[in-house]
Design an enzyme around this catalytic site. Structure first.
Site, PDB file in Angstrom:
ATOM      1  N   HIS A  22       0.840  -1.197   0.000  1.00 34.33           N
ATOM      2  CA  HIS A  22       0.000   0.000   0.000  1.00 34.33           C
ATOM      3  C   HIS A  22       0.870   1.239   0.000  1.00 34.33           C
ATOM      4  CE1 HIS A  22      -0.125   0.718   4.668  1.00 34.33           C
ATOM      5  NE2 HIS A  22       1.060   0.334   4.254  1.00 34.33           N
ATOM      6  N   CYS A  60       5.893   6.754   3.268  1.00 36.42           N
ATOM      7  CA  CYS A  60       4.676   6.018   2.880  1.00 36.42           C
ATOM      8  C   CYS A  60       3.949   6.681   1.716  1.00 36.42           C
ATOM      9  CB  CYS A  60       3.734   5.870   4.068  1.00 36.42           C
ATOM     10  SG  CYS A  60       4.420   4.867   5.393  1.00 36.42           S
ATOM     11  N   HIS A  98       4.785  -0.008  -0.524  1.00 40.05           N
ATOM     12  CA  HIS A  98       5.656  -0.860   0.287  1.00 40.05           C
ATOM     13  C   HIS A  98       4.761  -1.925   0.914  1.00 40.05           C
ATOM     14  CE1 HIS A  98       4.035   2.064   3.157  1.00 40.05           C
ATOM     15  NE2 HIS A  98       4.170   1.124   4.070  1.00 40.05           N
ATOM     16  N   HIS A 138       3.651  -5.114   3.793  1.00 39.72           N
ATOM     17  CA  HIS A 138       3.599  -5.569   5.183  1.00 39.72           C
ATOM     18  C   HIS A 138       3.120  -7.008   5.213  1.00 39.72           C
ATOM     19  CE1 HIS A 138       4.125  -1.612   7.026  1.00 39.72           C
ATOM     20  NE2 HIS A 138       3.292  -1.143   6.106  1.00 39.72           N
ATOM     21  N   ASP A 192      -4.709 -10.843   0.185  1.00 41.03           N
ATOM     22  CA  ASP A 192      -3.369 -11.450   0.225  1.00 41.03           C
ATOM     23  C   ASP A 192      -2.635 -11.294  -1.109  1.00 41.03           C
ATOM     24  OD1 ASP A 192      -1.263 -12.788   1.517  1.00 41.03           O
ATOM     25  OD2 ASP A 192      -1.924 -14.735   0.759  1.00 41.03           O
ATOM     26  N   HIS A 193      -1.400 -10.819  -1.010  1.00 38.87           N
ATOM     27  CA  HIS A 193      -0.533 -10.583  -2.168  1.00 38.87           C
ATOM     28  C   HIS A 193      -1.177  -9.639  -3.182  1.00 38.87           C
ATOM     29  CE1 HIS A 193       1.598 -13.924  -0.335  1.00 38.87           C
ATOM     30  NE2 HIS A 193       2.663 -13.415  -0.939  1.00 38.87           N
ATOM     31  N   GLU A 244      -0.355  -4.344  11.677  1.00 36.80           N
ATOM     32  CA  GLU A 244       0.481  -3.995  10.528  1.00 36.80           C
ATOM     33  C   GLU A 244       1.928  -4.397  10.795  1.00 36.80           C
ATOM     34  OE1 GLU A 244      -0.225  -0.286   8.257  1.00 36.80           O
ATOM     35  OE2 GLU A 244       1.867   0.151   8.740  1.00 36.80           O
TER      36      GLU A 244
END
Length: 136
Positions: free
Chosen positions: A14, A33, A39, A41, A79-80, A124
Site C-alpha cells: 500500500h 509512505c 511498500h 507488510h 493477500d498478495h 500492521e
C-alpha cells in the site's frame, strides 16, 4: 458469553497519498509512505466472535467454517495484493491499518453463523494494530 479469536496472516502492499495535496504536503504528512510504488507488510488478522458454547459440541462456532469465511471474504481478496490498486474498498480511501480493520469488519459482519462478530484487529507490525468493534 464466550469470546473466540482466530488468527490469519496476509501480505499486501500500500501507499498513502492525497491527490488534492502537493507532493510536498504528502511527503510532510505521510513521509516515505507517500511513495506511489508502495511498500509491503505481513499483516496479522485477528477475528473475535462471541456467543454461547453449543451444549453438545462445546464450540461457540464451527472453526472450519470461520476459517473458510475469513479466507473467502478477506484473505482471497487482500493477500498478495496492492491494496490501493486492487482492492475496491481502497479506491477512494487510504489503506491505513484503521481503515483496513473497518473494511474487514464490513466484509465479515453478519456472515459468521451461530456467533456475533465482536472485534476485528489488524496488526500492521508487531508494535502497531487497529481494532474495530463495529460501527456506531
Amino acid at each position: 458469553m464466550v469470546y473466540l479469536t482466530r488468527k490469519a496472516e496476509f501480505s499486501a502492499a500500500h501507499f498513502y497519498y492525497v491527490n488534492e495535496w502537493s507532493e510536498e504536503e504528502n511527503q510532510r504528512v505521510f513521509g516515505k509512505c507517500a511513495n506511489r510504488n508502495g511498500h509491503g507488510h505481513n499483516y496479522t488478522l485477528e477475528v473475535t466472535v462471541k456467543g454461547e458454547p453449543d451444549p453438545m459440541t462445546g464450540f461457540v462456532v464451527d472453526l472450519k467454517r470461520l476459517k473458510q469465511i475469513m479466507e473467502q471474504e478477506v484473505l482471497s481478496v487482500y493477500d498478495h495484493r496492492h491494496l490501493n490498486l486492487e482492492v475496491s474498498e481502497f479506491a477512494h480511501a487510504q489503506p491505513t491499518t484503521e481503515n483496513i480493520a473497518v473494511a474487514i469488519w464490513r466484509r465479515l459482519d453478519g456472515k459468521v453463523p451461530g456467533a456475533a462478530l465482536h472485534c476485528v484487529r489488524v496488526w500492521e507490525m508487531p508494535e502497531l494494530a487497529a481494532s474495530c468493534y463495529g460501527e456506531a
